[in-house]
Scaffold this motif. Structure first.
Motif, short mmCIF file in Angstrom:
data_model
loop_
_atom_site.label_atom_id
_atom_site.label_comp_id
_atom_site.label_asym_id
_atom_site.label_seq_id
_atom_site.Cartn_x
_atom_site.Cartn_y
_atom_site.Cartn_z
N ARG A 43 -77.26 -11.26 80.50
CA ARG A 43 -77.86 -11.69 79.23
C ARG A 43 -76.90 -11.38 78.10
O ARG A 43 -75.90 -10.69 78.28
CB ARG A 43 -79.18 -10.96 78.98
CG ARG A 43 -79.04 -9.45 78.91
CD ARG A 43 -80.31 -8.80 78.41
NE ARG A 43 -81.45 -9.05 79.29
CZ ARG A 43 -81.68 -8.42 80.43
NH1 ARG A 43 -80.83 -7.49 80.85
NH2 ARG A 43 -82.73 -8.69 81.16
N THR A 44 -77.19 -11.94 76.95
CA THR A 44 -76.40 -11.61 75.76
C THR A 44 -77.33 -11.08 74.70
O THR A 44 -78.51 -11.42 74.67
CB THR A 44 -75.68 -12.85 75.21
OG1 THR A 44 -76.68 -13.81 74.84
CG2 THR A 44 -74.75 -13.45 76.23
N ALA A 45 -76.80 -10.23 73.83
CA ALA A 45 -77.63 -9.68 72.77
C ALA A 45 -77.62 -10.64 71.58
O ALA A 45 -76.71 -11.44 71.41
CB ALA A 45 -77.12 -8.31 72.35
N ARG A 46 -78.65 -10.54 70.76
CA ARG A 46 -78.77 -11.38 69.57
C ARG A 46 -77.67 -11.09 68.56
O ARG A 46 -77.01 -10.06 68.63
CB ARG A 46 -80.11 -11.10 68.88
CG ARG A 46 -81.28 -11.68 69.60
CD ARG A 46 -81.49 -13.13 69.23
NE ARG A 46 -82.07 -13.82 70.38
CZ ARG A 46 -82.07 -15.14 70.53
NH1 ARG A 46 -81.50 -15.90 69.63
NH2 ARG A 46 -82.63 -15.67 71.58
N PHE A 47 -77.56 -11.93 67.59
CA PHE A 47 -76.66 -11.74 66.46
C PHE A 47 -75.22 -11.51 66.92
O PHE A 47 -74.54 -10.60 66.46
CB PHE A 47 -77.10 -10.56 65.57
CG PHE A 47 -78.56 -10.57 65.26
CD1 PHE A 47 -79.12 -11.61 64.52
CD2 PHE A 47 -79.39 -9.55 65.72
CE1 PHE A 47 -80.48 -11.62 64.25
CE2 PHE A 47 -80.76 -9.57 65.44
CZ PHE A 47 -81.30 -10.61 64.71
N ALA A 48 -74.76 -12.33 67.85
CA ALA A 48 -73.39 -12.21 68.36
C ALA A 48 -73.10 -10.81 68.89
O ALA A 48 -72.00 -10.30 68.77
CB ALA A 48 -72.38 -12.59 67.28
N GLY A 49 -74.12 -10.20 69.48
CA GLY A 49 -73.97 -8.86 70.04
C GLY A 49 -73.28 -8.90 71.39
O GLY A 49 -72.75 -9.93 71.81
N PRO A 50 -73.27 -7.77 72.09
CA PRO A 50 -72.51 -7.65 73.34
C PRO A 50 -73.10 -8.48 74.49
O PRO A 50 -74.22 -8.97 74.40
CB PRO A 50 -72.59 -6.16 73.65
CG PRO A 50 -73.75 -5.65 72.89
CD PRO A 50 -73.92 -6.52 71.70
N LEU A 51 -72.32 -8.60 75.56
CA LEU A 51 -72.77 -9.27 76.78
C LEU A 51 -73.17 -8.22 77.81
O LEU A 51 -72.59 -7.14 77.85
CB LEU A 51 -71.64 -10.11 77.39
CG LEU A 51 -70.83 -11.02 76.48
CD1 LEU A 51 -69.81 -11.79 77.32
CD2 LEU A 51 -71.72 -11.98 75.73
N HIS A 52 -74.15 -8.57 78.61
CA HIS A 52 -74.56 -7.70 79.72
C HIS A 52 -74.12 -8.41 81.00
O HIS A 52 -74.60 -9.49 81.29
CB HIS A 52 -76.08 -7.54 79.64
CG HIS A 52 -76.68 -6.76 80.77
ND1 HIS A 52 -78.03 -6.49 80.85
CD2 HIS A 52 -76.14 -6.19 81.87
CE1 HIS A 52 -78.29 -5.80 81.95
NE2 HIS A 52 -77.16 -5.61 82.59
N ILE A 60 -72.74 -3.61 83.25
CA ILE A 60 -71.85 -3.20 82.17
C ILE A 60 -72.11 -4.05 80.94
O ILE A 60 -72.45 -5.22 81.05
CB ILE A 60 -70.37 -3.38 82.62
CG1 ILE A 60 -70.07 -2.48 83.82
CG2 ILE A 60 -69.40 -3.09 81.48
CD1 ILE A 60 -69.07 -3.04 84.74
N MET A 61 -71.99 -3.42 79.77
CA MET A 61 -72.04 -4.23 78.55
C MET A 61 -70.65 -4.22 77.93
O MET A 61 -69.92 -3.23 78.00
CB MET A 61 -73.05 -3.66 77.57
CG MET A 61 -72.75 -2.27 77.08
SD MET A 61 -73.98 -1.65 75.93
CE MET A 61 -73.39 -2.39 74.44
N LEU A 62 -70.28 -5.33 77.34
CA LEU A 62 -69.00 -5.37 76.64
C LEU A 62 -69.10 -6.36 75.48
O LEU A 62 -69.95 -7.25 75.49
CB LEU A 62 -67.83 -5.69 77.57
CG LEU A 62 -67.66 -7.10 78.12
CD1 LEU A 62 -66.33 -7.20 78.84
CD2 LEU A 62 -68.75 -7.45 79.09
N ARG A 63 -68.27 -6.14 74.49
CA ARG A 63 -68.31 -7.01 73.33
C ARG A 63 -67.65 -8.35 73.63
O ARG A 63 -66.85 -8.45 74.54
CB ARG A 63 -67.59 -6.34 72.16
CG ARG A 63 -68.44 -5.31 71.47
CD ARG A 63 -67.79 -4.87 70.18
NE ARG A 63 -68.63 -3.91 69.49
CZ ARG A 63 -68.19 -3.12 68.51
NH1 ARG A 63 -66.92 -3.17 68.14
NH2 ARG A 63 -69.02 -2.30 67.91
#
Ligand SMILES: Nc1nc2c(ncn2[C@@H]2O[C@H](COP(=O)(O)OP(=O)(O)OP(=O)(O)O)[C@@H](O)[C@H]2O)c(=O)[nH]1
Ligand SMILES: [Mg+2]
Lengths: 77, 595
Positions: A43-52, A60-63
Motif C-alpha cells: 500500500r501507499t500512504a496518503r499525501f505522497a507518503g511512504p510506500l509499504h 518494509i516502508m520506504l519513501r
C-alpha cells in the motif's frame, strides 16, 4: 526505466537494479532488497507518503525518493 | 571473567534473551533500535561467573549510525570469549548474511535462531543440524520470549564457553576493517536448510494493517487510540493517586507525628514538613506512573510504533523530520532521556539534532504528574481529562512549530527505510518487568533529586527564622520577588515561581515543593491551591511547565548525545523563550477576554 513507484498496490515485480549510494545500498541489502528478488507493493500512504512493500519475509516502508532508486521488471499478474 | 556478547540484527530479541538469561530488565520493544547502548550483567554459567553484554542491533558490518558504532567500538576494545548471534528465524532469507559476515571475524560463535514460535506459526521450517554443518558452528532454535528451547540453548552456551578462547580486541580491529563477499554462501546455506513458504501466513498482521494503515481511517484511529489511552490513565489513575495520598497522610498522623512529637522542632520540621510531605506527595503518583508505563509497554511491544511512523511520515517530511522522529516524540511521552538516545539510529547529524530539539517538548510522565495534580485541583472532573488532552496537543504543536522554524538550519537528506515488524503482544511477564523497572527508576530519582530538592525548598521557605514560613520575608520569598517582573505577566505568583525554579532539576519536585511551600499534604494542598489561583493562572503555569525545560537529566543527555554544550544551551534557551511567550500570550489574552 520502471521503478518501484510505478507499481500499484497489490502488484508485484522483480528487482532489476538498485541505484542507491553505498550506505543506503548496504541497508537495503540487509533488509532483503537484492537483484532478482520479487517485491510486492502492499500500500501507499496518503499525501505522497511512504510506500509499504514486502520483500521475501519482511515488510518494509520506504519513501518515494528511495523507491525511485529501485529499478524493477514488472511481473505478469 | 569470561565475556559473552549478543549480536544480531535489530528487533530480533537480543534484549529479550538477555533478560531471560541474566534476570535483568533491559528495555524490550517491537521496534528496531530499542537498545542503543550496551548493557552488561553477570550470571553464573556452569561453575563460573560470566559477563553477558547486550548490544544494539546491527544490519551489517558496514554500519555507521551511532548505535551501530557502539557495537564496533565495543568489539574493538573488549576481549570476547563467545559471540551469540541472534537472528529471527522467520527472516533468515535476509538475516543470515549477518551471521556469515560475523563468521568471517573468526570469533567463537553460536547461532541462536529466535522466535521459533513465530516460525511455526508462519510455516517456516529450519533444519538446524544441516545449517550447523554448513556454517560450521552450533545452531539452535529457541523462543526467548516464551522459553521454548531455552534450556538446550543454555546448556549449549555453557559447553561452548568451556572450549572457547578469548579473542583480544587488537585482533578484532584488524578484521573489522576487512570487507567480505557473502551473497553466494548465503544462498547455499538457505537452499539446504531453510524452507520459507512463498507467502508468509501472517494473516493477523495483514488484517490488522488493513485497518491501522487504512488510507483515511489510519490517522483518526491513531489519535482516537491515544485519546482513549490517556483518558484511561486519568480515570483509573486519579482515584489510585488519591487513595495512596490519603494513606500516606494517615500514616503521618497516626504514626510519624506521635513518634516525632518530642524531637527538636527544627528536626521535626525538616523530617515531617520537608521530606515526608514533599516525598509522599510525589510518591502518591507512583501508581499513575506505573499504569502509564504499563500502557506504554503494551503499545511499544505491539509493533504499532512503526505503523505510526508510516502514517505520520508525509507530515513529518514537511517539517524536515521523518517517521522515526515522530516515534521518538511518542517515546518521549514516557521519558525524554531514552527518546533522545533513541535518535542514534539516524545517520544524518542534522536530522538527529532537529529531532533532539523537538523531543524535550514531549509531555513526559513526570510533567504528567504535575498536570494531573493541578487539573484535579482546579478543574471539574468532567473538564480535567480534556484539559489534560489539550496539553498533549500543545506538546505536539510546539514540537511541530519548533521543527518548522529550524528545519532550514538543520536541513537533511537522510533516506528513510524502516522495517514494519509483525504485530506482537507482550506477555504478562514483560509488562510486569517494565512496571518494576519504572518503580526502580522512580525510587532512584527520588533518592537523588526529590529529597534534596524538597529539603532545600523547606530551608528556603523557613529561613530566616522568626518570619512566617513561605512569606515574602523568607529567602524563598526574596527569590520569588526577584523573579516577579518576569513571571507576573504570566500570572505565576511567587510560590509557584519557587516550584518552577526547582522543577528545572526534575518535574517531580514541582509538586513536592508546592506541598512544602504551602505546608500542606496533598489532599489539603489540592483544596488550598484552588483558593490561591484561578484556572487561567493554573493553565498558564502548566503551559510554562510543559515547555520551559524537562529536567537536568534531559539537558545532560542533550549535551552528551550531541557532543556539544552549545547545542544543549541553544535547546534550553529556545524552550525557555518559547515557554514564556506562550504563557504570556495565553494569560494576557484570557484576561483581556474577561476570564
Ligand atoms: N514471538 C516472539 N517474539 C519475540 C521473541 N523474542 C523477542 N520477541 C519480541 O520481539 C520484539 C523485539 O525484542 P527485543 O528483545 O527488544 O529485540 P532486540 O534484538 O533487543 O532489538 P533492538 O534492541 O531494537 O535491536 C519484542 O516485541 C519482543 O517481545 C520470541 O522468541 N518470539
Ligand atoms: Mg535490544
Amino acid at each position: 526505466m520502471t521503478t518501484l513507484t510505478g507499481l500499484k498496490p497489490g502488484q508485484s515485480a522483480t528487482i532489476r537494479a538498485i541505484h542507491s549510494e553505498q550506505a543506503l545500498h548496504h541497508r537495503l541489502a540487509a533488509l532483503g532488497f537484492r537483484v532478482g528478488k520479487s517485491i510486492e507493493l502492499v500500500r501507499t500512504a496518503r499525501f505522497a507518503g511512504p510506500l509499504h512493500v514486502r520483500v521475501g519475509s519482511t515488510d518494509i516502508m520506504l519513501r518515494r525518493s528511495e523507491a525511485r532508486q529501485i529499478e524493477i521488471t514488472p511481473q505478469a499478474a | 571473567m569470561k565475556r559473552i556478547a549478543l549480536l544480531g540484527m535489530p528487533n530480533t530479541g537480543k534484549s529479550t534473551f538477555f533478560n531471560r538469561i541474566t534476570g535483568a530488565s533491559a528495555r524490550v520493544g517491537n521496534w528496531p533500535g530499542v537498545t542503543v547502548d550496551l548493557m552488561g550483567a553477570k550470571v553464573l554459567i556452569g561453575a563460573e561467573m560470566v559477563e553477558i553484554v547486550d548490544l544494539p542491533g546491527i544490519y551489517d558490518m558496514h554500519g555507521f549510525s551511532d548505535d551501530e558504532q557502539v557495537v564496533r567500538h565495543f568489539l574493538e576494545n573488549n576481549a570476547v570469549d563467545l559471540v551469540l548471534i541472534i537472528l529471527n528465524s522467520c527472516q533468515l532469507d535476509r538475516q543470515l548474511s549477518l551471521a556469515l559476515q560475523l563468521k568471517q571475524l573468526n570469533l567463537p560463535n553460536l547461532l541462536l535462531l529466535n522466535m521459533a514460535d513465530e516460525a511455526k506459526r508462519f510455516g517456516v521450517t529450519v533444519d538446524a543440524n544441516k545449517m550447523a554443518a554448513k556454517l560450521d558452528m552450533p545452531v539452535l532454535m529457541l523462543s526467548a520470549k516464551y522459553g521454548e528451547g531455552y534450556k538446550q540453548a543454555f546448556d549449549q552456551i555453557s559447553q561452548a564457553l568451556r572450549h572457547s578462547r578469548t579473542v583480544q580486541p587488537e585482533r578484532m580491529r584488524e578484521v573489522l576493517s576487512a570487507d567480505v563477499e557473502i551473497e553466494h554462501a548465503m544462498e547455499q546455506v538457505l537452499k539446504e536448510s531453510v524452507q520459507i513458504p512463498p507467502q508468509l501466513s501472517d494473516n493477523l498482521t495483514a488484517r490488522l494493517d488493513r485497518i491501522m494503515l487504512h488510507p483515511w481511517l489510519g490517522l483518526p484511529i491513531f489519535f482516537g487510540v491515544m485519546y482513549l489511552l490517556f483518558q484511561a490513565i486519568f480515570l483509573l489513575g486519579a482515584p489510585l493517586q488519591a487513595g495512596v495520598a490519603w494513606t500516606l497522610d494517615g500514616l503521618r498522623h497516626m504514626a510519624l507525628e506521635p513518634v516525632l512529637a518530642y524531637a527538636p522542632e527544627m528536626l521535626r520540621g525538616v523530617l515531617l514538613d520537608g521530606i515526608y510531605t514533599g516525598v509522599s506527595t510525589v510518591a502518591a503518583f507512583v501508581p499513575i506512573i506505573i499504569l502509564f508505563f504499563l500502557f506504554m509497554a503494551v503499545v511499544e511491544d505491539t509493533g504499532y510504533l512503526s505503523r505510526a511512523a508510516f502514517l505520520m511520515d508525509a507530515l513529518m517530511a514537511r517539517m524536515g523530520l521523518d517517521g522515526r522522529s515522530f516515534v521518538m516524540m511518542l517515546m518521549g511521552f514516557g521519558c525524554n532521556v531514552p527518546a533522545l538516545m533513541g535518535t542514534r539510529v539516524m545517520r544524518s547529524r542534522a536530522l538527529r539534532l532537529l529531532t533532539m530539539l523537538v523531543i524535550p517538548l514531549s509531555l513526559c510522565s513526570a510533567r504528567l504528574q504535575v498536570f494531573i495534580f493541578i487539573t484535579a485541583a482546579l478543574f471539574s472532573p468532567k473538564a480535567a481529562p480534556l484539559v489534560l488532552f489539550s496539553l498533549y496537543l500543545f506538546s505536539f504543536g510546539t514540537a511541530f512549530l519548533t521543527a518548522m522554524l529550524f528545519k532550514r538550519k538543520y536541513a537533511s537528506q537522510e533516506p528513510f527505510v524502516l522495517e514494519l515488524p509483525p504485530y506482537r503482544f507482550p506477555t504478562l511477564r514483560q509488562i510486569a518487568l517494565r512496571g518494576w523497572h519504572e518503580v526502580r527508576h522512580f525510587l532512584n530519582r527520588a533518592s537523588k533529586f526529590i529529597i534534596a530538592g524538597v529539603v532545600l525548598v523547606w530551608f528556603l521557605t523557613h529561613f530566616p527564622t522568626g518570619v512566617a514560613p513561605a512569606s515574602a520575608q523568607t529567602w524563598a520569598g526574596a527569590i520569588g520577588q526577584f523573579m516577579a517582573p518576569v513571571l507576573d505577566p504570566l500570572g505565576i505568583n511567587t510560590q509557584l515561581a519557587i516550584a518552577l525554579i526547582f522543577g528545572f532539576v526534575a518535574k517531580e519536585i514541582v509538586i513536592g515543593s508546592l506541598a512544602v511551600i504551602y505546608g500542606l499534604e496533598s489532599t489539603a494542598l489540592t483544596q488550598h491551591l484552588a483558593h490561591q489561583i484561578d484556572w487561567v493562572q493554573a493553565y498558564s503555569f502548566m503551559l510554562f511547565t510543559l515547555v520551559y525545560t524537562p529536567c537536568l537529566s534531559t539537558i545532560a543527555t542533550l549535551r552528551s548525545e550531541s557532543g556539544k554544550l552549545g547545542f544543549a544551551a541553544f535547546a534550553v534557551s529556545w524552550s525557555l523563550g518559547l515557554a514564556w511567550l506562550l504563557s504570556f500570550i495565553f494569560y494576557q489574552s484570557a484576561r483581556a477576554l474577561g476570564f
